[in-house]
Write an enzyme that holds these catalytic residues in place. Structure first.
Site, PDB file in Angstrom:
ATOM      1  N   SER A  58      78.965 -15.461  37.852  1.00 15.82           N
ATOM      2  CA  SER A  58      77.648 -14.879  37.553  1.00 15.82           C
ATOM      3  C   SER A  58      76.592 -15.912  37.163  1.00 15.82           C
ATOM      4  O   SER A  58      75.693 -15.619  36.371  1.00 15.82           O
ATOM      5  CB  SER A  58      77.759 -13.783  36.479  1.00 15.82           C
ATOM      6  OG  SER A  58      78.563 -12.715  36.957  1.00 15.82           O
ATOM      7  N   GLU A 104      86.564 -20.609  36.687  1.00 12.64           N
ATOM      8  CA  GLU A 104      85.933 -19.338  37.023  1.00 12.64           C
ATOM      9  C   GLU A 104      86.681 -18.204  36.322  1.00 12.64           C
ATOM     10  O   GLU A 104      87.692 -17.708  36.843  1.00 12.64           O
ATOM     11  CB  GLU A 104      85.962 -19.108  38.540  1.00 12.64           C
ATOM     12  CG  GLU A 104      85.186 -20.138  39.337  1.00 12.64           C
ATOM     13  CD  GLU A 104      84.675 -19.572  40.655  1.00 12.64           C
ATOM     14  OE1 GLU A 104      83.484 -19.742  40.933  1.00 12.64           O
ATOM     15  OE2 GLU A 104      85.456 -18.936  41.394  1.00 12.64           O
ATOM     16  N   GLU A 147      89.779 -14.673  44.014  1.00  7.75           N
ATOM     17  CA  GLU A 147      89.910 -13.571  44.973  1.00  7.75           C
ATOM     18  C   GLU A 147      91.123 -13.791  45.873  1.00  7.75           C
ATOM     19  O   GLU A 147      91.789 -12.845  46.286  1.00  7.75           O
ATOM     20  CB  GLU A 147      88.609 -13.423  45.775  1.00  7.75           C
ATOM     21  CG  GLU A 147      87.528 -12.782  44.913  1.00  7.75           C
ATOM     22  CD  GLU A 147      86.128 -13.283  45.178  1.00  7.75           C
ATOM     23  OE1 GLU A 147      85.856 -13.851  46.253  1.00  7.75           O
ATOM     24  OE2 GLU A 147      85.273 -13.098  44.274  1.00  7.75           O
ATOM     25  N   LYS A 201      81.465 -16.586  50.363  1.00  7.19           N
ATOM     26  CA  LYS A 201      82.512 -15.554  50.487  1.00  7.19           C
ATOM     27  C   LYS A 201      82.414 -14.890  51.875  1.00  7.19           C
ATOM     28  O   LYS A 201      82.020 -15.547  52.839  1.00  7.19           O
ATOM     29  CB  LYS A 201      82.410 -14.556  49.329  1.00  7.19           C
ATOM     30  CG  LYS A 201      82.385 -15.274  47.974  1.00  7.19           C
ATOM     31  CD  LYS A 201      82.574 -14.366  46.800  1.00  7.19           C
ATOM     32  CE  LYS A 201      82.538 -15.187  45.516  1.00  7.19           C
ATOM     33  NZ  LYS A 201      82.831 -14.391  44.318  1.00  7.19           N
ATOM     34  N   HIS A 208      90.848 -19.831  44.872  1.00  5.41           N
ATOM     35  CA  HIS A 208      89.821 -18.949  44.312  1.00  5.41           C
ATOM     36  C   HIS A 208      90.490 -17.685  43.772  1.00  5.41           C
ATOM     37  O   HIS A 208      91.485 -17.215  44.328  1.00  5.41           O
ATOM     38  CB  HIS A 208      88.792 -18.587  45.387  1.00  5.41           C
ATOM     39  CG  HIS A 208      87.599 -17.891  44.813  1.00  5.41           C
ATOM     40  ND1 HIS A 208      87.600 -16.549  44.543  1.00  5.41           N
ATOM     41  CD2 HIS A 208      86.400 -18.365  44.412  1.00  5.41           C
ATOM     42  CE1 HIS A 208      86.436 -16.221  44.000  1.00  5.41           C
ATOM     43  NE2 HIS A 208      85.687 -17.307  43.913  1.00  5.41           N
ATOM     44  N   ASN A 265      79.414 -20.591  47.196  1.00  2.96           N
ATOM     45  CA  ASN A 265      80.517 -19.936  47.894  1.00  2.96           C
ATOM     46  C   ASN A 265      79.990 -18.631  48.474  1.00  2.96           C
ATOM     47  O   ASN A 265      79.760 -17.667  47.747  1.00  2.96           O
ATOM     48  CB  ASN A 265      81.660 -19.674  46.891  1.00  2.96           C
ATOM     49  CG  ASN A 265      82.790 -18.872  47.505  1.00  2.96           C
ATOM     50  OD1 ASN A 265      82.811 -18.626  48.716  1.00  2.96           O
ATOM     51  ND2 ASN A 265      83.727 -18.454  46.672  1.00  2.96           N
ATOM     52  N   GLY A 324      81.169 -12.019  39.863  1.00  2.00           N
ATOM     53  CA  GLY A 324      80.543 -10.872  40.524  1.00  2.00           C
ATOM     54  C   GLY A 324      80.258  -9.709  39.587  1.00  2.00           C
ATOM     55  O   GLY A 324      79.943  -8.610  40.038  1.00  2.00           O
TER      56      GLY A 324
HETATM   57  P1  13P Z   1      79.487 -14.891  41.427  1.00  2.00           P
HETATM   58  O1  13P Z   1      78.543 -16.033  41.231  1.00  2.00           O
HETATM   59  O2  13P Z   1      79.014 -13.896  42.444  1.00  2.00           O
HETATM   60  O3  13P Z   1      79.899 -14.269  40.124  1.00  2.00           O
HETATM   61  O4  13P Z   1      80.831 -15.507  42.073  1.00  2.00           O
HETATM   62  C1  13P Z   1      81.387 -16.628  41.510  1.00  2.00           C
HETATM   63  C2  13P Z   1      82.420 -17.159  42.411  1.00  2.00           C
HETATM   64  O5  13P Z   1      83.437 -16.536  42.624  1.00  2.00           O
HETATM   65  C3  13P Z   1      82.156 -18.445  43.082  1.00  2.00           C
HETATM   66  O6  13P Z   1      83.287 -18.906  43.712  1.00  2.00           O
END
Ligand code: 13P
Length: 253
Positions: free
Chosen positions: A213, A167, A97, A11, A95, A9, A173
């Site tokens: 992560s 997740e 976010e 983003k 997601h 992803n 992140g």
């Molecule tokens: P990270 O791998 O940067 O922690 O993000 C995970 C994520 O949100 C994948 O959709």
């Protein structure tokens, strides 16, 4: 046997040439890989460019969101038909976010899941608890509610096409990855929820990715867990070496 699925992803990162270069590098270096599904999720505006970069490879691609309506006066939104038109196979939905920053609800995610399935796109539906949920022991409850809401009204035939991504919000992140035991516990619980709602055969067939992560150095032990069927990778998917290092972690499965 569930086929492992590693997804990147991206983003809201990269520019057009960076997205093309990264997609081309992953596509080239994943040549000859078997027994795994790989996909990247660039910003939608770069999907067409990425399509060209991965043509003829095993690397699939998809979008990070959709709107549930098929067309019309919805300024700024993107429909499933548009993604299908660009050759997308997948879409990430719900997601954290989008849930936490953009206020997306389980009901909205559910409409999007139904729209994606109607268009024959495979939705990767994200669920996960916050740190405070986990600290007060509400992880199971939160996950159950997200599954019930986001995956409401799906027939057995429809749920079979869904991929779930666990997740935990506190691991996204942050560099704080869930331990393999923490991930396995929730994945097992998700399978139990699916068994209760459908049946064992369906629950056993659905792929559940872990996200939060994940990087090359921690992927193998997460992916080795019996109920972890792949990874949804953020930051580490922005580097071909790291992403392919995560894929290599499957060798220990
Ligand atoms: P990270 O791998 O940067 O922690 O993000 C995970 C994520 O949100 C994948 O959709």
């Amino acid at each position: 046997m569930r086929r492992p699925f590693i997804a990147g992803n991206w983003k809201m990162n990269l520019n057009r040439s960076g997205a093309v270069a990264l997609a081309a590098a992953i596509a080239e270096r994943s040549k000859g890989l078997e027994g795994v599904d790989l996909a990247v999720f660039p910003p939608s505006i770069y999907l067409d460019a990425v399509r060209g970069a991965v043509a003829g490879s095993i690397l699939a691609y998809g979008a990070q969101n959709i709107y549930h309506q098929s067309n019309g006066a919805f300024t700024g939104e993107i429909s499933t038909a548009m993604l299908v038109d660009l050759g997308c196979r997948y879409v990430i939905l719900g997601h954290s976010e989008r849930r936490h920053i953009l206020g997306e609800t389980n009901e909205e995610v559910n409409k999007k899941v139904l729209a994606a399935l109607a268009a024959s796109l495979v939705p990767i539906v994200c669920v996960g608890e916050s740190l405070s949920d986990r600290e007060v022991g509400r992880t199971g409850q939160v996950i159950r509610k997200q599954v019930a809401g986001s995956l409401a009204n799906l027939s057995a035939e429809q749920i079979a096409h869904v991929v779930i991504a666990y997740e935990p919000v506190w691991a996204i992140g942050t560099g704080k990855v869930a331990t393999p035991q923490q991930a396995e516990e929730v994945h097992k619980d998700l399978r139990k929820i699916l068994t209760d709602r459908y049946n064992t055969a369906i629950a056993e067939a659905i792929r559940i990715q872990y996200g939060g992560s994940v990087k090359a150095s921690n992927a193998a032990e997460l992916l080795a867990q019996p109920n972890v069927d792949g990874a949804l990778v953020g930051g580490a998917s922005l580097k071909a070496d790291e992403f392919l290092g995560i894929v290599a972690g499957l060798n220990h499965k």
